[in-house]
Design a protein around this motif. Structure first.
Motif, short mmCIF file in Angstrom:
data_model
loop_
_atom_site.label_atom_id
_atom_site.label_comp_id
_atom_site.label_asym_id
_atom_site.label_seq_id
_atom_site.Cartn_x
_atom_site.Cartn_y
_atom_site.Cartn_z
N TYR A 92 0.75 -1.00 0.01
CA TYR A 92 0.02 -0.03 -0.04
C TYR A 92 0.81 1.28 -0.20
O TYR A 92 0.54 2.26 -0.85
CB TYR A 92 -0.82 0.06 1.37
CG TYR A 92 -1.52 1.37 1.49
CD1 TYR A 92 -2.66 1.82 0.64
CD2 TYR A 92 -1.03 2.18 2.31
CE1 TYR A 92 -3.28 3.11 0.97
CE2 TYR A 92 -1.54 3.53 2.66
CZ TYR A 92 -2.56 3.84 2.00
OH TYR A 92 -3.26 5.18 2.14
N LEU A 93 1.76 1.34 0.86
CA LEU A 93 2.73 2.30 0.91
C LEU A 93 3.34 2.53 -0.39
O LEU A 93 3.94 4.03 -0.84
CB LEU A 93 3.82 2.38 2.15
CG LEU A 93 2.97 2.34 3.39
CD1 LEU A 93 4.12 1.88 4.47
CD2 LEU A 93 2.41 3.29 3.68
N ALA A 94 3.79 1.74 -1.05
CA ALA A 94 4.41 1.86 -2.26
C ALA A 94 3.58 1.95 -3.42
O ALA A 94 4.08 2.48 -4.66
CB ALA A 94 5.38 0.55 -2.58
N ASN A 95 2.37 1.63 -3.54
CA ASN A 95 1.14 1.50 -4.25
C ASN A 95 1.90 0.46 -5.33
O ASN A 95 1.72 1.24 -6.59
CB ASN A 95 0.68 3.13 -4.92
CG ASN A 95 -0.58 2.94 -5.80
OD1 ASN A 95 -1.04 1.78 -5.97
ND2 ASN A 95 -0.94 4.09 -6.43
N GLN A 115 -7.04 2.94 -3.38
CA GLN A 115 -6.13 3.01 -2.43
C GLN A 115 -6.85 3.58 -1.02
O GLN A 115 -6.68 2.67 -0.01
CB GLN A 115 -5.05 4.01 -2.69
CG GLN A 115 -3.98 3.49 -3.48
CD GLN A 115 -2.91 2.56 -2.87
OE1 GLN A 115 -3.17 1.50 -2.69
NE2 GLN A 115 -1.61 3.35 -2.36
N GLU A 116 -7.86 4.20 -1.10
CA GLU A 116 -8.77 4.48 0.15
C GLU A 116 -9.33 3.24 0.65
O GLU A 116 -9.47 3.17 1.96
CB GLU A 116 -9.54 5.41 -0.07
CG GLU A 116 -8.89 7.04 -0.48
CD GLU A 116 -9.86 8.04 -0.98
OE1 GLU A 116 -11.08 7.83 -0.89
OE2 GLU A 116 -9.53 9.07 -1.20
N LYS A 117 -9.60 2.44 -0.33
CA LYS A 117 -10.44 1.23 0.41
C LYS A 117 -9.41 0.25 0.80
O LYS A 117 -9.75 -0.49 1.80
CB LYS A 117 -11.10 0.19 -1.09
CG LYS A 117 -12.21 1.14 -1.66
CD LYS A 117 -12.90 0.47 -2.59
CE LYS A 117 -14.10 1.33 -3.44
NZ LYS A 117 -14.44 0.54 -4.57
N ILE A 122 -6.56 -1.82 6.18
CA ILE A 122 -5.54 -1.77 6.95
C ILE A 122 -5.92 -1.29 8.28
O ILE A 122 -5.64 -1.63 9.48
CB ILE A 122 -4.28 -0.90 6.47
CG1 ILE A 122 -3.96 -1.87 5.03
CG2 ILE A 122 -3.40 -0.89 7.04
CD1 ILE A 122 -3.05 -1.00 4.16
N GLU A 123 -6.72 0.01 8.41
CA GLU A 123 -7.25 0.60 9.61
C GLU A 123 -8.04 -0.08 10.41
O GLU A 123 -7.81 -0.48 11.60
CB GLU A 123 -7.81 1.91 9.35
CG GLU A 123 -6.92 3.06 8.72
CD GLU A 123 -7.57 4.20 8.51
OE1 GLU A 123 -8.90 4.19 8.06
OE2 GLU A 123 -7.10 5.31 8.32
N GLU A 124 -8.97 -1.29 9.77
CA GLU A 124 -9.69 -2.01 10.45
C GLU A 124 -8.89 -3.12 11.30
O GLU A 124 -9.24 -3.32 12.33
CB GLU A 124 -11.04 -2.47 9.64
CG GLU A 124 -11.84 -3.59 10.63
CD GLU A 124 -13.04 -3.72 9.45
OE1 GLU A 124 -13.82 -4.65 9.84
OE2 GLU A 124 -13.15 -3.37 8.41
N LYS A 192 -10.35 -12.77 6.88
CA LYS A 192 -10.43 -13.58 5.70
C LYS A 192 -11.36 -12.71 4.84
O LYS A 192 -11.25 -12.72 3.53
CB LYS A 192 -10.83 -14.91 5.76
CG LYS A 192 -9.98 -15.87 6.50
CD LYS A 192 -10.25 -17.16 6.36
CE LYS A 192 -11.14 -17.50 7.47
NZ LYS A 192 -11.41 -19.18 7.71
N GLU A 193 -12.54 -12.25 5.32
CA GLU A 193 -13.47 -11.41 4.62
C GLU A 193 -12.67 -10.30 3.99
O GLU A 193 -13.02 -9.85 2.59
CB GLU A 193 -14.62 -10.95 5.41
CG GLU A 193 -15.75 -12.25 5.84
CD GLU A 193 -16.63 -11.72 6.69
OE1 GLU A 193 -16.76 -10.39 6.91
OE2 GLU A 193 -17.43 -12.60 7.37
N LEU A 194 -11.95 -9.60 4.70
CA LEU A 194 -11.45 -8.35 4.25
C LEU A 194 -10.45 -8.63 3.14
O LEU A 194 -10.10 -7.84 2.31
CB LEU A 194 -10.74 -7.58 5.53
CG LEU A 194 -11.85 -7.08 6.63
CD1 LEU A 194 -10.88 -6.60 7.77
CD2 LEU A 194 -12.44 -6.02 6.02
#
Length: 463
Positions: A92-95, A115-117, A122-124, A192-194
């Motif tokens: 994510y950080l490197a996209n 990226q926002e998704k 990651i936040e969750e 697993k869902e995420l």
């Protein structure tokens, strides 16, 4: 005599020289030197980082009290979640997301919305916002984490824990403390869902399907007793050489799952402009006999160099057995080549023959390319054999239990490929017979339309 004439024709063709070059390149890049490295490591010489991470050389008897005995397949939710989110944060950080849709690397760069998704996932899972994940303390993830190795960074380890406010549905909650080491903030089922959502965003062949997550991070630590048991299986059940024969066949199956179709197509197409078709039309030899002998000649030409290449591994193993007194199965490579690789080479060769005889075009090459790519994308590196798998994979010297667990399906699969090859050879003979009798001229019709297409394409390019 006809068999040897056909074999000579195959071996003297320019396409066969190309086949040998590609086969040698694949072997040299993947398998050459593996056996001697393992023997040297077992003798106490320096091991590479890969061997160290896997618990040492497969031929070295485990030493009681060692720090590490290698890994074993084991679904440990904490390890899988830790490895999966570690890799996701890094990408994510490197996209820059690594995918292998057809076993070949493809970089995926996501849009801002995508990226926002990913960030929301990651936040969750971590409970940390973007600012925090960009400045994680050293040691937040293990140094060796599946296929990710952290060599250290400039960030200094901090005392205490992260503290921040959590907003949920617009309601402010009390600040929550999280340790400096990763602790999942979701259940394994929710994880697993995420990961399923992430896979849909990034695409097929990414690292976020459960199959890939298990392959990369589904590893537990072997105990001394388990490591000793695996060593004894390698020495006494596999008689050493079986483990190397499996790995050799794994690498060779990729080549034999594709390259023989070029030989088959080229040989049958070469007959047409040279007028050698009259041999097939001759009343002195039956069509079925000619087709069958040519098929055998092609198959012999394909497998002969594979058998010769296996000696690079077998000869050092025999020397190792003579020095140590360990019994080596001298026929392991021959048995595994015939059982593992022969069905793949046979069905690819037979398909190349049938489609080339039927269409009088190189259509077989395109058909086999599609099958090869589809099979490569659908089949895991080991322990993933299905009934209709073209290429059996087992990309490790260890894990012989995976082969034993799937023994029945493997035999069914290999038998099915041989049956399919036999049916295609019979079909080839039937088509050739109909053409000799003038009852089938599909190739001429197809060639006519191909010629029209080429003419129009050339005219369009000139304009």
């Amino acid at each position: 005599m006809l068999f040897f004439k056909e074999l000579k024709r195959v071996c003297l063709s320019p396409v066969y020289v190309l086949f040998l070059a590609l086969l040698l390149f694949s072997w040299n890049e993947n398998f050459r030197g593996v056996t001697e490295e393992e023997i040297a490591a077992a003798a106490g010489e320096e091991q590479g980082i890969a061997a160290q991470l896997m618990g040492g050389a497969i031929l070295a008897k485990p030493r009681e009290g060692a720090d590490h005995y290698g890994g074993k397949r084991e679904e440990i939710p904490e390890k899988i979640m830790c490895g999966g989110i570690d890799n996701l944060i890094r990408e994510y950080l490197a996209n820059s997301y690594a995918t292998y849709p057809f076993t070949y690397y493809k970089e995926v760069v996501l849009s801002q919305e995508e990226q926002e998704k990913i960030l929301a996932v990651i936040e969750e899972i971590t409970g940390l916002g973007e600012e925090k994940i960009r400045d994680l303390p050293e040691g937040y993830f293990p140094r060796v984490n599946g296929n990710t190795i952290h060599m250290g960074d400039n960030a200094e380890a901090q005392e205490g824990s992260y503290s921040y406010r959590v907003e949920e549905s617009g309601v402010s909650r009390e600040s929550k403390n999280y340790t400096q080491k990763f602790v999942a903030q979701v259940s394994y089922e929710r994880f697993k869902e995420l990961m399923g959502k992430v896979e849909k965003i990034v695409g097929k062949g990414s690292s976020y399907s459960m199959e890939q997550l298990l392959a990369y991070y589904g590893q537990g630590e072997m105990t001394y007793e388990e490591a000793l048991k695996e060593y004894e299986r390698t020495i006494y059940e596999d008689r050493v050489s079986v483990a190397f024969a499996r790995l050799f066949c794994d690498y060779m199956t990729r080549a034999l799952g594709l390259y023989p179709v070029f030989l088959a197509a080229a040989l049958w197409l070469r007959d047409r402009p040279r007028g050698r078709k009259e041999l097939l039309d001759s009343k002195q030899i039956g069509t079925a006999k000619f087709v069958f002998l040519r098929f055998l000649a092609l198959l012999a030409a394909v497998l002969a160099p594979v058998l010769l290449l296996s000696l690079e591994s077998l000869i050092p193993l025999l020397g190792y057995g003579a020095e140590t007194g360990i019994a080596i199965d001298a026929l392991a490579f021959v048995k595994y080549i015939l059982w593992w690789l022969l069905p793949t080479a046979a069905v690819v060769t037979a398909l190349g023959m049938a489609l080339t005889i039927f269409t009088c075009t190189p259509l077989a090459v395109l058909a086999q390319l599609i099958w090869w790519f589809a099979d490569s994308a659908a089949t895991g590196l080991s322990g993933d054999t299905r009934l209709f798998t073209l290429m059996v994979r087992h990309n490790t010297l260890r894990g012989g239990e995976l082969i034993r667990e799937n023994w029945e399906i493997l035999w069914l699969n290999r038998g099915l490929m041989l049956v399919l090859a036999a049916l295609l050879v019979i079909l080839s003979a039937g088509i050739a017979k109909k053409k000799r009798e003038g009852k089938l001229d599909y190739g001429s019709v197809l060639e006519k339309y191909v010629g029209i297409f080429k003419t129009r394409l050339s005219a369009g390019l000139r304009r």
